[in-house]
Write an enzyme that holds these catalytic residues in place. Structure first.
Site, short mmCIF file in Angstrom:
data_model
loop_
_atom_site.label_atom_id
_atom_site.label_comp_id
_atom_site.label_asym_id
_atom_site.label_seq_id
_atom_site.Cartn_x
_atom_site.Cartn_y
_atom_site.Cartn_z
N ASN A 27 0.82 -1.22 0.00
CA ASN A 27 0.00 0.00 0.00
C ASN A 27 0.86 1.27 0.00
O ASN A 27 0.53 2.24 -0.68
CB ASN A 27 -0.95 0.00 1.20
CG ASN A 27 -2.21 -0.79 0.90
OD1 ASN A 27 -2.35 -1.33 -0.20
ND2 ASN A 27 -3.11 -0.89 1.85
N CYS A 38 -7.80 2.55 3.19
CA CYS A 38 -6.52 1.88 3.44
C CYS A 38 -5.28 2.75 3.27
O CYS A 38 -4.48 2.87 4.19
CB CYS A 38 -6.40 0.65 2.56
SG CYS A 38 -7.52 -0.66 3.06
#
Ligand SMILES: NC(=O)c1ccc[n+]([C@@H]2O[C@H](COP(=O)([O-])OP(=O)(O)OC[C@H]3O[C@@H](n4cnc5c(N)ncnc54)[C@H](O)[C@@H]3O)[C@@H](O)[C@H]2O)c1
Length: 429
Positions: free
Chosen positions: A206, A258
């Site tokens: 991420n 996220c």
């Protein structure tokens, strides 16, 4: 196999339904009674393409049930998957309260050799803490493992059925073997690594994608200064095989449930281990101020937002979801209101949840159609690339006055928009 998934949010429901589709007995467990009641009736409490169909199918087959009872859900379960939220605390630290609470609540009902899987995104070093919490309430022999989730909202069912890889961070042999068997039907590469590596891999993936977005935004900012077009720059660098053509999104920065949280948590983690100069502190800071920086800039160029009617198209954080966690709209709309604008919002799916994310204001209204949202608009901001927004014929909402079109994700041809009579602003072009 009997599997319990604790936390029936975006990740939990999809995971539970996919495991059930393999023929396992799956129980979805949550403390939110309303959510469980809705799921029992195959109603997904959020928008995710194809999920409802999978729920209906697996429930009809009798493979998937939902409960709020830890005793019913955990007793006899071979695998317990913890998929509760891990929001960032105010200082950026991952708040693990829900993970620990779920682990403790499950502990008294664990059977011998149960495998407790942490699917929630957690920092390295979390598994021993989870084990400590569980051991307070049980004497059975159990194993823990970290199996991070990489699905994307909007394509979550597809991603879970066709993952690029399954990462299993397990130290006990039997835990790895049970989890490898569970994921076999997916025919994806299984990567066995340590729990710490699995947890770092999730943050690294991420953080890398967030960095890519921030990187191209930095390039876009420089393009603004010299007449270059960031989209042309992307075309040129994409041909370099070391760079690649995927995942270039110049625009208003990254959002969602996220990236902002994970980058913030990784930055906090870096500081907690003495790496204060770590890159992710800067990435987080650049993204945090991206929207106000761009809006300040547009505001200067167009003579401010005061008393302007602004259509904001796309309120979710990306297309094909109604998730508004850290969506650009959550910053853009309050900014515009604070500058004295009147806002008219549109989103294909997120309208029912807007009230939970953007405070009510007499100067903001929400509309079911793009046409209604654009009525009387001095400025149109195409914020999120929902296909209905990108495909919309903006000639239909062109009015007999000066109108500005802000293309926040560079989805439109500048010349075409200008041909309709709008003044066009993109990002880095
Ligand atoms: N949403 C995503 O796209 C995504 C992708 C990959 C990883 N993740 C990670 O997965 C985790 C879950 O994310 P999400 O978006 O599904 O969260 P979510 O907020 O949508 O859902 C979490 C659920 O857990 C429930 N819960 C909280 N405490 C509980 C408890 N003690 N017992 C039972 N249920 C409890 C909540 O009621 C809620 O329904 C997070 O760590 C997140 O970072 C999310």
């Amino acid at each position: 196999m009997k599997i319990t998934v604790i936390g029936t949010g975006f990740v939990g429901v999809v995971t539970a339904a996919v495991y059930a589709s393999f023929g396992h007995e799956v129980v979805g467990l949550d403390i939110d009674e309303k959510k469980i009641d809705s799921l029992r009736h195959s109603k997904v409490p959020f928008y995710e393409p194809n999920l409802e169909e999978l729920l209906v199918h697996t429930q009809k087959e009798g493979k998937l049930t939902f409960t709020t009872s830890y005793k019913d859900a955990i007793t006899d379960s071979d695998v317990i998957v913890v998929a509760v939220g891990t929001p960032s605390a105010a200082d950026g630290n991952a708040d693990l309260r829900f993970v620990f609470a779920a682990s403790e609540s499950a502990a008294p009902y664990l059977k011998e050799q149960a495998v407790v899987v942490i699917k929630s995104t957690v920092p390295p070093g979390t598994l021993p803490k989870v084990e400590e919490h569980i051991k307070k309430y049980t004497k059975v022999d159990f194993a823990t493992a970290s199996v991070p989730e990489f699905l994307k909202e909007g394509t979550a069912v597809h991603d879970t059925l066709h993952p690029d890889r399954i990462v299993i961070g397990a130290t006990k042999e039997y835990a790895f073997s049970v989890l490898a068997d569970l994921h076999k039907p997916l025919q994806a590469p299984i990567i066995r690594i340590s729990p710490e590596s699995a947890q770092m891999a999730k943050y690294a993936a991420n953080a890398y994608l967030a960095t890519r977005i921030t990187f191209i935004n930095q390039i876009a900012d420089l393009c603004e200064k010299n007449g270059a077009d960031v989209q042309e720059v992307i075309d040129a660098i994409s041909e370099d095989k070391r760079v690649g053509g995927h995942y270039w999104y110049p625009g208003f920065g990254y959002g969602g449930s996220c990236f902002p949280k994970d980058v913030k948590e990784l930055a906090h983690y870096s500081r907690s281990v003495g790496e204060d100069g770590n890159l992710f502190n800067k990435i987080h800071e650049l993204n945090e101020y991206r929207i106000s920086k761009l809006l300040d800039q547009y505001g200067q160029e167009i003579g401010g937002f005061e008393e302007k009617t602004v259509a904001v198209l796309g309120l979710s954080f990306k297309p094909n979801t109604d998730d508004m966690r850290e969506a650009p709209s959550v910053k853009v709309i309050p900014y515009l209101l604070s500058k004295g604008a009147k806002v008219q919002g549109f989103d294909p799916k997120a309208l029912p949840v807007v009230k939970y994310f953007i405070p009510d204001d007499k100067n903001v209204s929400y509309h079911e159609t793009i046409t209604a949202a654009c009525k009387g608009a001095d400025i149109i901001i195409a914020l999120i690339e929902w296909s209905e927004i990108v495909a919309f014929d903006f000639a239909k909402v062109r009015e007999n006055k000066k109108q500005i079109f802000i293309d926040a994700r560079n989805q439109f041809e500048k010349k075409q928009i200008e041909k309709l009579g709008y003044q066009y602003f993109g990002v880095g072009r």
